[in-house]
Structures are given as structure tokens and as C-alpha cells.
Scaffold this motif. Sequence first.
Motif, short mmCIF file in Angstrom:
data_model
loop_
_atom_site.label_atom_id
_atom_site.label_comp_id
_atom_site.label_asym_id
_atom_site.label_seq_id
_atom_site.Cartn_x
_atom_site.Cartn_y
_atom_site.Cartn_z
N SER A 1 3.81 36.66 -28.36
CA SER A 1 3.78 38.12 -28.31
C SER A 1 2.77 38.56 -27.25
O SER A 1 1.92 37.78 -26.81
N VAL A 2 2.84 39.82 -26.85
CA VAL A 2 1.96 40.33 -25.79
C VAL A 2 0.49 40.32 -26.20
O VAL A 2 -0.39 40.28 -25.35
N ASN A 3 0.22 40.36 -27.49
CA ASN A 3 -1.17 40.36 -27.98
C ASN A 3 -1.54 39.02 -28.63
O ASN A 3 -2.47 38.97 -29.43
N ALA A 4 -0.83 37.96 -28.28
CA ALA A 4 -1.05 36.65 -28.90
C ALA A 4 -2.46 36.15 -28.63
O ALA A 4 -3.05 36.42 -27.59
N ARG A 5 -2.95 35.39 -29.60
CA ARG A 5 -4.26 34.72 -29.46
C ARG A 5 -4.08 33.24 -29.75
O ARG A 5 -3.32 32.86 -30.64
N TYR A 6 -4.83 32.42 -29.01
CA TYR A 6 -4.86 30.98 -29.20
C TYR A 6 -6.32 30.57 -29.32
O TYR A 6 -7.15 30.99 -28.52
N THR A 7 -6.63 29.74 -30.32
CA THR A 7 -8.00 29.24 -30.43
C THR A 7 -7.98 27.81 -30.98
O THR A 7 -7.17 27.47 -31.84
N ASP A 8 -8.83 26.99 -30.41
CA ASP A 8 -9.09 25.64 -30.92
C ASP A 8 -10.57 25.35 -30.67
O ASP A 8 -11.28 26.22 -30.14
N PRO A 9 -11.08 24.18 -31.04
CA PRO A 9 -12.52 23.93 -30.86
C PRO A 9 -12.98 23.96 -29.40
O PRO A 9 -14.18 24.11 -29.14
N MET A 10 -12.05 23.85 -28.45
CA MET A 10 -12.43 23.78 -27.04
C MET A 10 -12.09 25.04 -26.24
O MET A 10 -12.54 25.18 -25.12
N ALA B 1 -8.15 31.95 -26.14
CA ALA B 1 -7.39 32.71 -25.15
C ALA B 1 -6.70 33.88 -25.84
O ALA B 1 -6.17 33.72 -26.94
N GLU B 2 -6.71 35.02 -25.17
CA GLU B 2 -6.03 36.21 -25.69
C GLU B 2 -5.03 36.69 -24.67
O GLU B 2 -5.38 36.94 -23.51
N GLY B 3 -3.78 36.80 -25.09
CA GLY B 3 -2.70 37.27 -24.23
C GLY B 3 -2.00 36.13 -23.51
O GLY B 3 -2.57 35.05 -23.31
N PRO B 4 -0.74 36.35 -23.14
CA PRO B 4 0.05 35.29 -22.50
C PRO B 4 -0.57 34.74 -21.21
O PRO B 4 -0.50 33.53 -20.98
N GLU B 5 -1.17 35.59 -20.40
CA GLU B 5 -1.77 35.10 -19.15
C GLU B 5 -2.90 34.10 -19.44
O GLU B 5 -3.00 33.05 -18.81
N ALA B 6 -3.75 34.42 -20.38
CA ALA B 6 -4.85 33.52 -20.74
C ALA B 6 -4.33 32.24 -21.39
O ALA B 6 -4.88 31.15 -21.18
N ILE B 7 -3.27 32.36 -22.18
CA ILE B 7 -2.67 31.18 -22.80
C ILE B 7 -2.08 30.28 -21.73
O ILE B 7 -2.27 29.06 -21.74
N ARG B 8 -1.37 30.87 -20.75
CA ARG B 8 -0.83 30.08 -19.63
C ARG B 8 -1.96 29.37 -18.88
O ARG B 8 -1.83 28.20 -18.51
N ALA B 9 -3.05 30.07 -18.65
CA ALA B 9 -4.19 29.47 -17.94
C ALA B 9 -4.80 28.33 -18.76
O ALA B 9 -5.21 27.30 -18.19
N THR B 10 -4.88 28.48 -20.06
CA THR B 10 -5.41 27.43 -20.93
C THR B 10 -4.53 26.19 -20.85
O THR B 10 -5.03 25.07 -20.74
N ILE B 11 -3.22 26.39 -20.90
CA ILE B 11 -2.29 25.26 -20.79
C ILE B 11 -2.49 24.56 -19.45
O ILE B 11 -2.58 23.32 -19.39
N GLY B 12 -2.59 25.32 -18.37
CA GLY B 12 -2.82 24.74 -17.05
C GLY B 12 -4.12 23.96 -16.98
O GLY B 12 -4.19 22.89 -16.37
N ALA B 13 -5.17 24.49 -17.61
CA ALA B 13 -6.46 23.80 -17.61
C ALA B 13 -6.38 22.47 -18.35
O ALA B 13 -6.96 21.46 -17.90
#
Length: 120
Positions: A31-40, A43-55
Motif C-alpha cells: 500500500s502507499v503507506n506501507a511500513r517495513y521493519t526488521d532488526p536492521m 522503511a516507510e512507503g514503497p520508495e523506501a521499501i524498494r531502496a531497502t530491498i536494493g540495499a
Amino acid sequence: MTDTELADRYIDAWNETDPTTRAALVKDLFSVNARYTDPMAAAEGPEAIRATIGAVQNQFPGFRFRLVGEVDGHHDQVRFTWELGPGSEPAPIVGFDVAVLGPDSKIRLVLGFLDRVPQV
């Protein structure tokens, strides 16, 4: 979409190395307001989630995510175990994620946990 299909699509997004294709997968899944969090990471929002995956892909080049075991879900929650490793070799990293879906049936929250990580 079944719980297993959702987990498969999620893993596909984490394995996609083409930025344009990955962006489309994340847009369709989160969703547009999605959040992802783990111990490392957080990320908030699809753009930050995409960047996290890339990292993660940059940190572990050549590694791929694989589902392990059964996908478990109820109500608007899906839990699944995954491993991250090179090819078909034993995976040095194992964890599980809980994805919570929003009213649009897209992921609105992921809570990630790491069960095994290599000592650095």
C-alpha cells in the motif's frame, strides 16, 4: 490471492534485481503507506521499501531469498519463514516475516525477524 501466493510475490520482489521491475512489483504488493521493519532496517512507503530491498541485494550480491516451510495466515495476517543464501547452497541467513494486509488487500505492514545471521 492465497496466503502462499502473497508470500511468493513478496519473495519475488525481494529477489528482483531490475529496479524498474522491482518498483512495479513493490507498487502492486504494498500500500502507499506501507511500513517495513526488521532488526536492521525500517522503511516507510514503497520508495523506501524498494531502496531497502536494493540495499540488501548490494550487501549480499548473488544471494536469493527462498520460502521455507508452510505459509501460515489468518484474518489479515500472513507469516512465513525465509532463507537468504547463494544458489542452492545452505543459507547463512534465516528469518521470518509477518505481513499485515490493509483493506485494499495490499501489504500495509511487515514485521521482520532474523533467526540466524552470520557472525561478522
